[in-house]
Motif scaffolding. Sequence first.
Motif, PDB file in Angstrom:
ATOM      1  N   GLU A 186     -42.752  52.221  -7.161  1.00 24.48           N
ATOM      2  CA  GLU A 186     -43.966  51.406  -7.088  1.00 24.48           C
ATOM      3  C   GLU A 186     -44.899  51.996  -6.036  1.00 24.48           C
ATOM      4  O   GLU A 186     -44.516  52.140  -4.857  1.00 24.48           O
ATOM      5  CB  GLU A 186     -43.626  49.962  -6.706  1.00 24.48           C
ATOM      6  CG  GLU A 186     -44.860  49.061  -6.683  1.00 24.48           C
ATOM      7  CD  GLU A 186     -44.557  47.657  -6.186  1.00 24.48           C
ATOM      8  OE1 GLU A 186     -45.515  46.939  -5.883  1.00 24.48           O
ATOM      9  OE2 GLU A 186     -43.369  47.295  -6.089  1.00 24.48           O
ATOM     10  N   GLU A 187     -46.119  52.369  -6.475  1.00 25.72           N
ATOM     11  CA  GLU A 187     -47.077  52.906  -5.503  1.00 25.72           C
ATOM     12  C   GLU A 187     -47.489  51.790  -4.547  1.00 25.72           C
ATOM     13  O   GLU A 187     -47.771  50.669  -4.966  1.00 25.72           O
ATOM     14  CB  GLU A 187     -48.304  53.492  -6.213  1.00 25.72           C
ATOM     15  CG  GLU A 187     -49.229  54.209  -5.244  1.00 25.72           C
ATOM     16  CD  GLU A 187     -50.321  55.025  -5.931  1.00 25.72           C
ATOM     17  OE1 GLU A 187     -51.121  55.627  -5.208  1.00 25.72           O
ATOM     18  OE2 GLU A 187     -50.373  55.044  -7.182  1.00 25.72           O
ATOM     19  N   VAL A 188     -47.507  52.112  -3.252  1.00 22.29           N
ATOM     20  CA  VAL A 188     -47.851  51.118  -2.232  1.00 22.29           C
ATOM     21  C   VAL A 188     -48.959  51.671  -1.328  1.00 22.29           C
ATOM     22  O   VAL A 188     -49.107  52.888  -1.171  1.00 22.29           O
ATOM     23  CB  VAL A 188     -46.621  50.723  -1.374  1.00 22.29           C
ATOM     24  CG1 VAL A 188     -45.652  49.891  -2.181  1.00 22.29           C
ATOM     25  CG2 VAL A 188     -45.926  51.953  -0.798  1.00 22.29           C
ATOM     26  N   SER A 189     -49.742  50.765  -0.738  1.00 19.43           N
ATOM     27  CA  SER A 189     -50.873  51.182   0.102  1.00 19.43           C
ATOM     28  C   SER A 189     -50.674  50.831   1.573  1.00 19.43           C
ATOM     29  O   SER A 189     -51.557  51.054   2.389  1.00 19.43           O
ATOM     30  CB  SER A 189     -52.162  50.522  -0.406  1.00 19.43           C
ATOM     31  OG  SER A 189     -52.012  49.115  -0.422  1.00 19.43           O
ATOM     32  N   ASN A 190     -49.491  50.297   1.905  1.00 18.19           N
ATOM     33  CA  ASN A 190     -49.266  49.869   3.289  1.00 18.19           C
ATOM     34  C   ASN A 190     -48.494  50.893   4.118  1.00 18.19           C
ATOM     35  O   ASN A 190     -48.021  50.593   5.213  1.00 18.19           O
ATOM     36  CB  ASN A 190     -48.527  48.521   3.318  1.00 18.19           C
ATOM     37  CG  ASN A 190     -47.152  48.617   2.659  1.00 18.19           C
ATOM     38  OD1 ASN A 190     -46.888  49.533   1.887  1.00 18.19           O
ATOM     39  ND2 ASN A 190     -46.277  47.666   2.967  1.00 18.19           N
ATOM     40  N   ILE A 191     -48.358  52.125   3.591  1.00 20.25           N
ATOM     41  CA  ILE A 191     -47.655  53.186   4.314  1.00 20.25           C
ATOM     42  C   ILE A 191     -48.691  54.181   4.842  1.00 20.25           C
ATOM     43  O   ILE A 191     -49.525  54.685   4.093  1.00 20.25           O
ATOM     44  CB  ILE A 191     -46.643  53.924   3.399  1.00 20.25           C
ATOM     45  CG1 ILE A 191     -45.635  52.928   2.797  1.00 20.25           C
ATOM     46  CG2 ILE A 191     -45.932  55.034   4.162  1.00 20.25           C
ATOM     47  CD1 ILE A 191     -44.737  52.237   3.794  1.00 20.25           C
ATOM     48  N   ASP A 192     -48.636  54.449   6.121  1.00 20.24           N
ATOM     49  CA  ASP A 192     -49.574  55.380   6.766  1.00 20.24           C
ATOM     50  C   ASP A 192     -49.320  56.807   6.281  1.00 20.24           C
ATOM     51  O   ASP A 192     -48.167  57.192   6.056  1.00 20.24           O
ATOM     52  CB  ASP A 192     -49.345  55.301   8.280  1.00 20.24           C
ATOM     53  CG  ASP A 192     -50.605  55.604   9.068  1.00 20.24           C
ATOM     54  OD1 ASP A 192     -51.579  56.068   8.463  1.00 20.24           O
ATOM     55  OD2 ASP A 192     -50.598  55.378  10.293  1.00 20.24           O
ATOM     56  N   THR A 193     -50.386  57.589   6.119  1.00 24.94           N
ATOM     57  CA  THR A 193     -50.242  58.980   5.678  1.00 24.94           C
ATOM     58  C   THR A 193     -51.073  59.907   6.561  1.00 24.94           C
ATOM     59  O   THR A 193     -51.957  59.458   7.286  1.00 24.94           O
ATOM     60  CB  THR A 193     -50.700  59.162   4.215  1.00 24.94           C
ATOM     61  OG1 THR A 193     -52.096  58.848   4.126  1.00 24.94           O
ATOM     62  CG2 THR A 193     -49.908  58.282   3.269  1.00 24.94           C
TER      63      THR A 193
END
Length: 676
Positions: free
Chosen positions: A378-385
């Motif tokens: 599941e693609e998530v947006s709450n992980i820093d990159t």
Amino acid sequence: MNNPLLKVFTAPHGSAPFSSIKNEHFKPAFETAIDEAKKEIDKIVENPEPPSFENTVVALEFSANRLNRISSIFFNLNAAETNEEIQKIAQEVSPLLSEFSNDVRLNEALFKKIKSVFLNKDHLNLNPEESMLLEKNYKAFVRNGSNLNEDDKKILRDIDIKKSKLGLKFGENVLAETNAFELLITDQEDLSGLPEGVIEAARMLADEKKKDGWVFTLDYPSYIPFMTYADNRALREKMAKAFGARGMQNNEYDNQQNVLDIVNLRYQRAKLLGYASHAHYVLEERMAEDPDKVQSFLEKLLKKAKPAAKKEFKMLEALAKKDGIDIMQKWDGAYYSEKLKKDMFDLDDEKLKPYFKLENVIDGVFQIAGKLYDLHFEEVSNIDTYHEEVKTYEVKDSKGEFIALFYADFFPRKGKRNGAWMTSYKAQWKEGKTNSRPHISIVCNFTKPTNSKPSLLTFNEVTTLFHEFGHALHGMLANTTFPNLSGTSVYWDFVELPSQILENWCYEKEALELFARHYENKELIPMELVGKIKDSSNFLEGIATLRQLSFAMLDMSYHAHDPASIKNVKEFENDAFRETRLYPDVDINCMSTAFSHIFQGGYSAGYYSYKWAEVLDADAFEAFKEAGIFNKEVASKFKENILSKGGTEKPMVLYKRFRGKEPNVNALLKRAGLLA
């Protein structure tokens, strides 16, 4: 200093706080973490209790956790998102890390404790994983100088510091030379033969650089299509010579002396430790065991591949002759290979690319992992990159349990080295009732989206994605107690099995039907094209095999003997390539000076591993073919005996447990069409 690298990571899954990390945080973090790790070692050494597996071996295994985490973040950034400042820090911290590593491995009191446990191992009732950890630790000390006298230990330390700096410098030079070249085309006629998408990407690059025309670079998504399709032979020659000259232009980025220094330091180190050569040292910890066995393996393949390669080359020459080319050069190979493929199979990448939209291929490889191993992404947006292009996914099993964090970084950038690789930001391990799950990443250099088209992959890029994802599965499905035996921490000639076996699904109708849909009308790839992909899977396999063998033989030539007599890198390379050469030599080009796999990466005396692992993967995939490519029973056996086990047992033990027998080289020869 408020340093995020020295705080507990509180983001979801304890992921790295990339956006908070600044370059000036790294060196102080390394220095603090090294001091912490030294205190942990002192605690083990000063423990008054008799040395035991728990208080010595396990304690050492779980020491330096913070240092390992900081190192993984920093050196992954140095490969995927570097700049001059990061490169300068790398040159400063690498000697500190080499020094610390030697402080540990050359610590007499610590080695004495490890040795005491090792000599008592038969009375300890250890399970196979614990036995492997003990053996690996004991050997690591011996193989890194613990039995040397004090003078020789000092020499070893000096060699290791020089070696680490030279490897970094080698990579920096290749990246600088790659970035320094560009081909600006202003005459539209010079674009003849190039596909529309390639031209559009070149125009976008020119716009970014505020230039009129079309810009082509030595990054793979620009370089490879140009060499494959450009009708202008003179410009293909210019590109090929620029690519081949990296690190060999007698300028500030020249790698010729670095190559000689690296191979001589490796040899000196091996001799100091009592080995005949660097290859003897390396192969002691490989399935292949020694240089003679590797040489015999390579020569066996050469004997099968060379006649096929010569026959294939004649076919290319005949095609080139129709265009008035009497002598085929390196810059003609990809161009006429593509023409021959069209002639033989009525197949070209431009027909295939619309069916391989990057997002669809990602979804496809996720579905395949789901069918085989019950994984859900599941693609998530709450992980820093570390860059806005990096995608992040939570990986869970069929029960909804968290399995891994997955990062994916797909497109070329100035600060990213060429090629594709899998890496880890955090290993998997177990402590008490906690199974600490891994953070895995793949980094690629694929065709970028343009203003009018999404990222459409060549079939070669599709297989590359599957390859790196195979490595990622090895990391994600790790299920071991100890971090240094987890995931891809296996013998180097075994590590390519999980990656190379997954490439096989790219050629299978059942798998292609899951994701190969036209990016515009969503139509499934025609079965006619699937048949052609399958039929062309052995296309020019003799030439491809000969090319891989040439790299492996060059690697062994450098590392299986005393390199002191090598005075000229180019001449030595030509000599090593004599048995595998098809094209005339280009005097201003050199493979060695940009051969990052063996001079910057971990493949020294190990490039043969790609072909070695192909034998394993061809043999292993036959088990899937026999039962069905999505057969749950076979997949479960592969997962339990290969993917989850890491380096907890010897590779051949694990392989035979999966397959029921040793691998047969004929499986590879049969798949490659090289068996009579």
